[in-house]
Design an enzyme around this catalytic site. Structure first.
Site, PDB file in Angstrom:
ATOM      1  N   PRO A   1       3.770   1.631 -10.780  1.00 26.00           N
ATOM      2  CA  PRO A   1       3.294   2.604  -9.794  1.00 26.00           C
ATOM      3  C   PRO A   1       1.774   2.493  -9.688  1.00 26.00           C
ATOM      4  CG  PRO A   1       4.788   3.646 -11.381  1.00 26.00           C
ATOM      5  CD  PRO A   1       4.453   2.283 -11.911  1.00 26.00           C
ATOM      6  N   GLU A   2       1.266   2.514  -8.490  1.00 26.25           N
ATOM      7  CA  GLU A   2      -0.179   2.371  -8.277  1.00 26.25           C
ATOM      8  C   GLU A   2      -0.881   3.716  -8.411  1.00 26.25           C
ATOM      9  OE1 GLU A   2      -1.812  -0.317  -8.068  1.00 26.25           O
ATOM     10  OE2 GLU A   2      -0.129  -1.717  -7.853  1.00 26.25           O
ATOM     11  N   ARG A   3      -2.034   3.699  -9.049  1.00 22.02           N
ATOM     12  CA  ARG A   3      -2.797   4.922  -9.257  1.00 22.02           C
ATOM     13  C   ARG A   3      -3.623   5.277  -8.028  1.00 22.02           C
ATOM     14  NH1 ARG A   3      -4.322   7.130 -14.386  1.00 22.02           N
ATOM     15  NH2 ARG A   3      -4.130   5.221 -15.593  1.00 22.02           N
TER      16      ARG A   3
END
EC number: 3.4.19.3
Lengths: 201, 201, 201, 201
Positions: free
Chosen positions: C79-81
């Protein structure tokens, strides 16, 4: 003075530059340690390269043979432990792409390097240069040249140390490439190879 | 003459050497391009590092700020594009290991570097040094220092270029490490950072 | 029942297959946890993709948005921050290759994901799937879509969780590729994304 | 029905799990293709492992021998091309850490695998599993076991196919590890090894 045959390769595959070429040119004719360097550049060609280096060995009768090759992506100077009786890989510069082919029909499966490779690795690390033994020279031209020279020397009963050393990309090559790869300056590469040569008896 | 605050870090985690330390020491007090270098070494400490660099900025009023950090494993000089409002990662040198913490409660999610990073990358490549933009300075001390400086300058309405540049390991560090990693000589690292500084207006 | 807009991408660059496509097709119209999935495939096109996903959001009024992208080479579900205000990279499928361009002239430098990304990572690891937070979605289409959706939602004052999740290559894609890359089976990828969706409130 | 000796290893170094263990347990006693599987787990011990597998070979007189090992970091199923006459590496589970030692004082430098490795690679790729030939089994236990078996069979004039296959980490192992590594599900690993066994004559 003893004689060292030091070989490099011309550019190949996607690499516009082969840093071994510069090293061989820089050292050709020079004296390093007890050795006078005889430099020779090999073609990236499964048929020609083994023949050319065999001719050099027979004609010049060197007291040691070190072949250099580019291993783009490696981070350290890596003397090779073994050459194997196998040709396999991407097309060479003449478009030849063997698969699982023997180099020598009746040759043994592998030949260990007869260079003092552990000493070479230790000397480089002591001097602050990353170095490690490599257990595979692949199955492309580098392995072929190493295997062919060791087979020739063994078959002809010539007892001179011989082997192969892979080097990282140069900064110049890495800067020109689209994909990132570890690299050293040409002067670091040259100094490291000079240190290696001095480990020859 | 303009003043450049150039920071590096002390050693951290498993790394016995931090090559940014040598660069900062070598350039401290020197003139590079239009800038006089004021070098400063930061602790690898989530609480102390941002405070220390803030004090340096307020006390010395530099005309530019470049922070250097080690990115072991990277193959090129990589100016960072952005710092993000996040602390997360391995324990720092005081044992603090934040998870998903904000650096500034009310700060924006990210701050772009205000250094001429594209020009820096292009200049290095032109000079034969591998270089590329990086899109993440991580969430450890490097990112924290970059974020804190940019937030301070923005909040205080000080318009000086500031940002962060990650560098590869040095040969010395890589040779001392058990796991392989890309590395450059200290002199290559120093020359590359000197070239980068000359791109400041 | 709540509605989730789940997007994937068509194939791009050298990759003949995009495993996000299969996931979106497999889940489209299905119920997962409290959500009914509305699947949508986006073009790899800097001009079209942000417009298309904006239209989907405005037309379908989803209660959550998860965009999926292929990160060939990554070993885990990531998951991208954060998404950053930057377009840069290789040519898209229409040949457009921006350099250091802003996505939104007056947008902030970055937007944090509003998905429960830490919970998603923890849930996957608990289930025995490698997962980690990523601090960079790059500057290509994936980042662009993530930024554009978060900017749209923020600008329109719509409070629904949204963000981006990168996935590894599928075995099928890796087996068809000449260069090695980490890969998962399509069924593992599908199950992992299903687990992630169940973490939505 | 023919008999296949299928070996795996216990956990070693930093790895709490060895996915070869599960494969060997799952297949032990089963029939795959023309072969009945006799599974055996080996200790990660330079002194014990070669002895144990030699005893198995002499006692059970298998019609083929496949040894499995974990190659954490590899992305594909990789049948090994060659075993070399060398022990070198990290301490084994008894604390033995040889350097540049011969396995067999008078053995040849290398032994090629006598498994149908090209066919195995092609079959896996056809079935959508990443697979490639490997040119080095290293110099640790995996190489040692492969070399010892091939040397035993050659010395005793027993003509049965034998060799080694390295496999990627399992998801379970990768999820439990702090550093990222490529991984497959246990069921993918099991199915791939089953396909490989079916390629035996």
């Amino acid at each position: 003075m003893k004689k060292l045959l030091l070989t490099g390769f011309e550019p190949f595959l996607d690499f516009p530059i082969n840093p071994t070429e510069k090293i061989v040119h820089a050292l050709d004719g020079k004296a390093v340690g007890d050795y006078e360097i005889m430099g020779h550049l090999l073609p990236v060609d499964f048929n020609l390269a083994p023949k050319e280096i065999a001719e050099e060995v027979m004609a010049k009768k060197p007291d040691a043979v070190i072949s250099l090759g580019l291993a783009a992506g490696r981070t350290a100077i890596t003397p090779e432990r073994i050459a194997i009786n196998c040709q396999d890989g991407e097309p060479d510069n003449s478009g030849v792409a063997p698969e699982d082919k023997l180099i020598e029909e009746n040759g043994p499966d592998g030949y260990f390097s007869t260079l003092p490779i552990r000493r070479m690795v230790n000397r480089l690390k002591e001097a602050g240069y990353p170095s490690a033994m490599s257990n595979s020279a692949g199955t492309y031209l580098c392995n072929n040249v190493m295997y062919s020279v060791l087979h020739l020397l063994k078959s002809a009963n010539i007892e001179v140390p011989a082997g192969f050393v892979h080097i990282p990309a140069s900064h110049e090559l890495a800067a020109a490439s689209k994909k990132g790869m570890a690299s050293w300056s040409d002067s670091d590469l040259l100094e490291a190879i000079t240190l290696i040569i001095k480990e020859l008896d």
